[in-house]
Design an enzyme around this catalytic site. Structure first.
Site, PDB file in Angstrom:
ATOM      1  N   LYS A   1       0.813  -1.216   0.000  1.00 47.48           N
ATOM      2  CA  LYS A   1       0.000   0.000   0.000  1.00 47.48           C
ATOM      3  C   LYS A   1       0.848   1.268   0.000  1.00 47.48           C
ATOM      4  CE  LYS A   1      -0.778   0.495   5.000  1.00 47.48           C
ATOM      5  NZ  LYS A   1      -0.101   1.805   5.098  1.00 47.48           N
ATOM      6  N   THR A   2       2.003   1.242   0.694  1.00 44.47           N
ATOM      7  CA  THR A   2       2.858   2.433   0.708  1.00 44.47           C
ATOM      8  C   THR A   2       3.412   2.701  -0.685  1.00 44.47           C
ATOM      9  OG1 THR A   2       3.463   1.948   3.002  1.00 44.47           O
ATOM     10  CG2 THR A   2       4.833   3.532   1.820  1.00 44.47           C
TER      11      THR A   2
ATOM     12  N   ASP B   1      -3.805   7.757   4.640  1.00 43.43           N
ATOM     13  CA  ASP B   1      -3.283   6.409   4.869  1.00 43.43           C
ATOM     14  C   ASP B   1      -3.888   5.839   6.151  1.00 43.43           C
ATOM     15  OD1 ASP B   1      -1.780   4.142   4.515  1.00 43.43           O
ATOM     16  OD2 ASP B   1       0.090   4.996   5.268  1.00 43.43           O
ATOM     17  N   GLU B   2      -3.878   4.505   6.278  1.00 36.59           N
ATOM     18  CA  GLU B   2      -4.406   3.819   7.476  1.00 36.59           C
ATOM     19  C   GLU B   2      -5.805   4.328   7.825  1.00 36.59           C
ATOM     20  OE1 GLU B   2      -2.952   1.314   8.519  1.00 36.59           O
ATOM     21  OE2 GLU B   2      -0.797   1.507   8.239  1.00 36.59           O
TER      22      GLU B   2
ATOM     23  N   GLN C   1      -7.835  -4.829   9.580  1.00 37.37           N
ATOM     24  CA  GLN C   1      -6.765  -4.446  10.495  1.00 37.37           C
ATOM     25  C   GLN C   1      -7.170  -3.285  11.400  1.00 37.37           C
ATOM     26  OE1 GLN C   1      -2.573  -4.803   8.983  1.00 37.37           O
ATOM     27  NE2 GLN C   1      -3.555  -4.942   6.988  1.00 37.37           N
TER      28      GLN C   1
ATOM     29  N   ARG D   1       2.004 -11.057  10.216  1.00 35.31           N
ATOM     30  CA  ARG D   1       3.352 -10.484  10.430  1.00 35.31           C
ATOM     31  C   ARG D   1       4.416 -11.468   9.954  1.00 35.31           C
ATOM     32  NH1 ARG D   1       2.009  -6.224   9.648  1.00 35.31           N
ATOM     33  NH2 ARG D   1       0.002  -7.237   9.253  1.00 35.31           N
TER      34      ARG D   1
END
Length: 712
Positions: free
Chosen positions: A31-32, A218-219, A249, A592
């Site tokens: 996504k970044t 973002d987020e 998330q 993770r």
């Protein structure tokens, strides 16, 4: 502009021309990369002015990472863009236009330390004892009132006859007045003032809407209602709003995040284009399939299944152990094996739901000489409440001056710093210990003398408790010292869990060394509080799942995956929405891992849960084709396969347990006091206890008795 490095979904996300866009970006989906490529694409392909671009992140780390990536692509061209946290953005906007609210532009921004200093000064001015209330508790309270749009007057009304909340409301009122008089803004105020400014001044709102023609967030799954309101105020008919996030998330609802904002974005920002990024570049197929099968049990989500081209056949490993110490020892031995096979410690992480769980794992790492670092928290035996309990033990065993200084006003006893200084000076002049001085010096006021007598009586009673064993001693310390009451009043649930975990440690110690004394236990603890082996460049990371969000590791050990631990006991009493957040948290934990995921649980009695442990219900929700069970014990669903007439009939084990209680029956618990049974499901009872304990779920156990039975 080169875009060949993007997959088809990423390419669509970067090149879309829709006005309102929602990117559902799964874990490890890049996504970044998409967000930075999008900004570069706007500038290079459409000659968009960098000054008109806004990108909001939620941490300074994320903002700096985005700036560095963009600078490497665009150089100085990007400097005129606004890429910042939402709080930094608010400061910038308020510095320019807060005068419309009749505030000066040179207002002072307070950080948390500034808030604590201000609250201490307010308490002093209002005549409260210095340590009567913790500034951190008041900051949390004040933030909650502001977030709920509750005025000090309303807060006082809501306090009712509760003296503590009445005091909190009074301090809140004074805090607001001082901030307004001195032009102080805390982090909550930055958002609230900004929203107020945009609402109350159409000209200011139009100015910023025109300034930021292209808005990126973002987020987005982590926004709260104030942040969402600010975004809606920045939206106009002409500008573009582009949000990136993952509903699966959303793990910060306890601090205001609301998953509904990203779920309902299509309704509030219409017409909207939604693009799903579901190709994962981080984990193996088994890890992703396992995480997908787990999160699919949630209802509040956007349907997506992560996939990867990494078709490694290595499955998730699930191990069950009879004791927590055996679980920790096994993890430590596996870490040593990985190290011997050339895998650095830094490539592995040990994740857990709550910080108290680190205790046994820390001991195992030390026993096996494995360097480790606790992230997002302190080592277990360094935690304040644990050190307080151990100081009481040292006071009884050794009677040293350091333990005296730590516990004399913990919890508060109305003994001022001046009183303690007088005692210590008296002790120094006569060569006495502080405890000896406290029994001899009697030149204080009757009230102070009475408080000292009560304290010394407490120490004497604990000396008697020492003969009953280490575990009983700590139970008496927790209840008789006032520590338990203090932590309950401050709603310090995690600290209470840490104290109970210390009792777990003491229980294990006594099981191994049944003839040992409190002094010998303290000597053992001293070995685990030596910091000499802590600093090491190559170390294993120990952290809560919340602290691990955004990180990745080659190997992940998800430990104590037990019912009541993960999902957390409190969430089980709060309904389906809380259980769904716990499942999202487990999903974050699983994703993770890059190469190998180990999930472990342990049996045995838990002081924290006040019952025997069993595997988490989430274990059963992981697709069996993705996971290999080793020594699996009966899990939360407790299903026995009983073959009858060539059919497999699932029968719940808890259905076979006799429950000696009925709904609406009054009960008494040794720790939680009186309560009423409100529901019974299988072997699990829901019991409503009096304040401050609230709703608890538990199975029948020796600590619980019928009130009617006790009366007869």
């Amino acid at each position: 502009m080169e875009l060949t490095h993007l997959n088809p979904q990423q390419l669509s996300a970067v090149t879309t021309t829709s006005q309102y866009v929602r990117i559902i970006a799964g874990a490890g989906s890049g996504k970044t990369r998409v967000l930075t490529s999008r900004i570069v694409y706007l500038i290079r392909a459409f000659d968009v002015s960098p000054r008109s671009i806004l990108a909001i992140t939620f941490t300074n780390k994320a903002a700096n990472e985005m700036k560095q990536r963009l600078f490497s692509e665009l150089g100085d061209l990007i400097r005129s863009s606004t890429i910042s946290t939402i709080h930094s953005l608010c400061v910038r906007m308020l510095r320019e236009d807060i005068d419309v609210l009749k505030w000066p532009k040179n207002f002072t921004v307070m950080d948390e330390d500034d808030q604590k200093s201000l609250i201490r000064q307010i308490m002093k001015d209002m005549g409260f004892e210095r340590n009567k209330y913790k500034p951190a508790s008041l900051i949390h309270y004040i933030s909650g009132q502001k977030g709920g749009d509750i005025t000090p007057e309303r807060a006082m009304m809501l306090a009712g006859t509760n003296e503590t909340f009445q005091d909190f409301a009074k301090i809140y009122a004074r805090y607001i007045k001082v901030c307004n008089d001195k032009y102080y803004l805390d982090f909550d105020d930055l958002l609230l003032k900004n929203v107020l400014m945009l609402k109350s001044s159409p000209s200011v709102r139009e100015k910023w809407q025109k300034r930021f023609h292209y808005i990126h967030v973002d987020e987005f799954q982590d926004v709260d209602h104030i942040q969402y309101e600010m975004l809606r105020l920045l939206k106009s008919h002409d500008n573009y709003v582009y949000v990136v996030g993952d509903p699966d998330q959303t793990i910060y609802t306890w601090r205001g995040a609301d998953v509904n904002f990203i779920l309902n974005y299509e309704r509030d920002f219409a017409p909207c284009e939604s693009i799903v990024l579901n190709q994962n570049y981080r984990s193996t197929k088994s890890i992703l399939d396992g995480a997908n099968s787990l999160i699919r049990n949630n209802i509040m989500r956007v349907d997506k299944d992560l996939f990867t081209t990494n078709d490694s056949a290595i499955k998730i490993e699930h191990h069950s152990f009879p004791k927590e110490s055996e679980q920790a020892d096994w993890v430590a031995r596996r870490l040593k094996e990985l190290k011997n096979n050339g895998i650095d410690y830094r490539d592995s992480a040990i994740l857990y739901r709550s910080n108290y769980i680190s205790r046994e794992m820390e001991k195992a790492c030390r026993n096996h000489h494995i360097p480790y670092m606790i992230y997002g928290g302190q080592r277990f035996f360094d935690r304040m409440e644990v050190k307080d309990m151990l100081a009481y033990a040292r006071a009884v065993v050794v009677g040293d001056d350091l333990s005296f200084m730590r516990i004399i006003n913990t919890p508060r006893r109305g003994l001022s710093p001046k009183t303690v200084d007088t005692l210590t000076s008296f002790a120094y002049e006569r060569g006495l210990s502080y405890f000896e001085a406290a029994t001899m010096y009697r030149e204080f006021t009757p009230k102070v003398n009475a408080a000292l007598d009560k304290f010394m009586s407490l120490i004497e009673s604990l000396m008697v408790s020492e003969s009953f064993g280490v575990v009983t001693f700590f139970e008496h310390v927790f209840s008789k010292s006032g520590l338990k009451q203090m932590l309950e009043e401050d709603n310090e649930l995690e600290r209470i869990e840490n104290v109970k975990e210390l009792m777990n440690d003491a229980t294990e110690f006594m099981n191994i060394y049944p003839e040992s004394t409190l002094d010998e236990y303290l000597q053992l603890v001293a070995l685990y509080t030596d910091k000499s082996t802590m600093l090491h460049q190559d170390h294993v990371s120990l952290m809560s799942v919340h602290a691990a969000k955004g990180l990745e590791f080659e190997h992940v050990f998800l430990i104590e995956f037990c019912e009541g631990v993960f999902p957390n006991e409190r969430s089980l009493s709060e309904g389906k929405h809380a259980l769904e957040e716990e499942r999202r948290l487990a999903y974050v934990a699983m994703t993770r891992a890059k190469k190998k995921l180990f999930i472990t649980d342990s049996a045995g009695h838990s002081f924290v849960l006040d019952r025997p442990k069993q595997a988490s219900r989430f274990v059963d929700e992981i697709d069996e084709t993705c996971i290999e069970h080793v020594n699996k014990v009966v899990s939360r669903s407790n299903l026995l396969n009983i073959k009858s007439s060539n059919q497999t009939v699932p029968i719940r084990l808890q259905d076979k347990i006799n429950i000696p209680y009925v709904v609406k029956e009054e009960v008494v618990h040794t720790e939680f006091g009186e309560g009423i049974v409100t529901a019974i499901e299988g072997a699990i009872m829901t019991i409503a206890f009096k304040f401050p304990h609230g709703i608890k779920k538990m199975i029948p156990n020796p600590a619980l008795r019928s009130k009617k039975e006790l009366q007869t």
